[in-house]
Design an enzyme around this catalytic site. Sequence first.
Site, PDB file in Angstrom:
ATOM      1  N   GLY A 153       0.767  -1.267  -0.058  1.00 57.61           N
ATOM      2  CA  GLY A 153       0.034  -0.060  -0.032  1.00 57.61           C
ATOM      3  C   GLY A 153       0.780   1.379  -0.125  1.00 57.61           C
ATOM      4  O   GLY A 153       1.977   1.305   0.673  1.00 57.61           O
ATOM      5  N   GLN A 207       2.499  10.169   1.349  1.00 54.74           N
ATOM      6  CA  GLN A 207       3.878   9.563   1.497  1.00 54.74           C
ATOM      7  C   GLN A 207       4.635   9.968   0.041  1.00 54.74           C
ATOM      8  O   GLN A 207       5.782   9.749   0.220  1.00 54.74           O
ATOM      9  CB  GLN A 207       3.900   7.861   1.486  1.00 54.74           C
ATOM     10  CG  GLN A 207       3.274   7.312   2.835  1.00 54.74           C
ATOM     11  CD  GLN A 207       3.165   5.774   2.574  1.00 54.74           C
ATOM     12  OE1 GLN A 207       2.350   5.249   2.054  1.00 54.74           O
ATOM     13  NE2 GLN A 207       4.168   5.268   3.366  1.00 54.74           N
ATOM     14  N   CYS A 217       6.780   0.256   7.495  1.00 62.47           N
ATOM     15  CA  CYS A 217       6.287   1.603   6.619  1.00 62.47           C
ATOM     16  C   CYS A 217       7.293   2.085   5.716  1.00 62.47           C
ATOM     17  O   CYS A 217       8.431   2.250   6.313  1.00 62.47           O
ATOM     18  CB  CYS A 217       5.844   2.613   7.449  1.00 62.47           C
ATOM     19  SG  CYS A 217       5.372   4.016   6.977  1.00 62.47           S
ATOM     20  N   LEU A 218       6.906   2.250   4.584  1.00 64.20           N
ATOM     21  CA  LEU A 218       8.056   2.947   3.360  1.00 64.20           C
ATOM     22  C   LEU A 218       8.556   4.426   4.074  1.00 64.20           C
ATOM     23  O   LEU A 218       9.758   4.423   3.588  1.00 64.20           O
ATOM     24  CB  LEU A 218       7.169   3.127   2.440  1.00 64.20           C
ATOM     25  CG  LEU A 218       6.612   2.019   1.566  1.00 64.20           C
ATOM     26  CD1 LEU A 218       5.621   2.461   0.490  1.00 64.20           C
ATOM     27  CD2 LEU A 218       7.776   1.227   0.635  1.00 64.20           C
ATOM     28  N   HIS A 273      -3.698   1.342   8.225  1.00 65.23           N
ATOM     29  CA  HIS A 273      -2.309   2.024   7.898  1.00 65.23           C
ATOM     30  C   HIS A 273      -2.411   3.048   7.113  1.00 65.23           C
ATOM     31  O   HIS A 273      -1.910   4.364   7.419  1.00 65.23           O
ATOM     32  CB  HIS A 273      -1.293   0.976   8.007  1.00 65.23           C
ATOM     33  CG  HIS A 273      -0.036   1.495   7.895  1.00 65.23           C
ATOM     34  ND1 HIS A 273       1.210   1.140   8.768  1.00 65.23           N
ATOM     35  CD2 HIS A 273       0.665   2.134   6.922  1.00 65.23           C
ATOM     36  CE1 HIS A 273       2.368   1.641   8.204  1.00 65.23           C
ATOM     37  NE2 HIS A 273       2.084   2.328   7.170  1.00 65.23           N
ATOM     38  N   GLU A 274      -2.824   2.936   6.045  1.00 65.22           N
ATOM     39  CA  GLU A 274      -2.771   3.945   5.043  1.00 65.22           C
ATOM     40  C   GLU A 274      -4.013   5.334   5.373  1.00 65.22           C
ATOM     41  O   GLU A 274      -3.174   6.379   4.916  1.00 65.22           O
ATOM     42  CB  GLU A 274      -3.400   3.287   3.678  1.00 65.22           C
ATOM     43  CG  GLU A 274      -2.394   2.301   2.996  1.00 65.22           C
ATOM     44  CD  GLU A 274      -0.867   2.639   2.938  1.00 65.22           C
ATOM     45  OE1 GLU A 274      -0.445   3.714   2.922  1.00 65.22           O
ATOM     46  OE2 GLU A 274       0.054   1.788   3.054  1.00 65.22           O
ATOM     47  N   HIS A 322      -2.133   7.733   7.331  1.00 68.99           N
ATOM     48  CA  HIS A 322      -1.329   8.531   6.549  1.00 68.99           C
ATOM     49  C   HIS A 322      -2.097   9.729   6.003  1.00 68.99           C
ATOM     50  O   HIS A 322      -1.548  11.061   6.247  1.00 68.99           O
ATOM     51  CB  HIS A 322      -0.543   7.688   5.248  1.00 68.99           C
ATOM     52  CG  HIS A 322       0.490   6.934   5.694  1.00 68.99           C
ATOM     53  ND1 HIS A 322       1.760   7.412   6.273  1.00 68.99           N
ATOM     54  CD2 HIS A 322       0.829   5.627   5.333  1.00 68.99           C
ATOM     55  CE1 HIS A 322       2.454   6.442   6.316  1.00 68.99           C
ATOM     56  NE2 HIS A 322       2.175   5.575   5.989  1.00 68.99           N
TER      57      HIS A 322
END
Lengths: 168, 169
Positions: B48, B53, B99-100, B141-142, B145
């Site tokens: 995702g 991000q 996480c990225l 999680h997304e 963000h």
Amino acid sequence: MVARTTQVLFETGCNIADSSMTRLGGEFTVMLILQLPLSLNSAALAERFQALAENMELTIQVQPLSAEQAAATSSANSLQSATLSVLGADQPGIVYRVTQLLADQQCNIIDLYTRVLGPAHQPIYSMVIEVEAPSEIDLQQHLQPGLTQLEALLHVEIHLRLADSSLM
Amino acid sequence: MAILDILTYPDSRLREYAEEIDNFSSPELQQLIDDLLETMAALPACVGVAAPQAGYSLRLLVIDCGNGRKPPAQHHGQLVVINPDILHWSGTDIGREGCLSLPDYTGNVVRAQSIRVRFQDRHGQEQTLELEGFEARVMQHEIDHLDGRLFTDRIVSRKTDLFQRKNRL
């Protein structure tokens, strides 16, 4: 104690790369990985700590590390990690039996943290272990049968949580 | 199409509350959606990406649990999610998230086990989906963000729930 210790490090130009500090009972322990300035060696640093050690009745040990020893993630790609949590009535042998199973299955313990909770007449034992293992091992398959046996034997709950390496 | 650069902590843009999208016919929006999908597909084990991000403060995210290390048995495949709203949640579960935007850490995070989420697709059509388990986790999680939140904000104990990543992807 932390302020006095880090004051010496600040004054000598040391950089704190990593640290772990904790209190167990009445004892407080500080573990630090330091980068020293070129003008300072470990013997000289130990000397700088002598007065503090005497004043505050501390035991201070300074030990030189190679760059590889100091790096936490040196053996990177070949490893996976997982967390194991154990919860149940306190009794002798919990730590030994669980860690022996981990050792038998090639799991290396990176961090282990225990605490006794609940009232004194009915203590509950809680343990969280972070392990590393070679990435080719299927940890769930390797550990779960042994953990299930230990749950029955010790009357505790054991949860294995694999570190999913997906990214979000 | 382009693979987008991902912002990493402590970039302050990761902390912004992202804006609602109302113009679905904008070519820039459609291009950004394609770029996010391409970015997700190009990064190994990426399930995702949220627009913030990549530096776009918009309520837009893409998900595909099929890209994961161990894809769950059931999931909805590739999803483009715009202006999402969690209508209902039930149960809680603890799971490890990476996480990225925090590439050096993973953490144990408590999330709802199943959620009902309403959103608009890339054409502005309203949809409602029931998500469970890992896919529900990724969605939560997304969405975090979009609200300027990172998983580290939900960690209970840095001592027992935050881990240094062993193999950086």
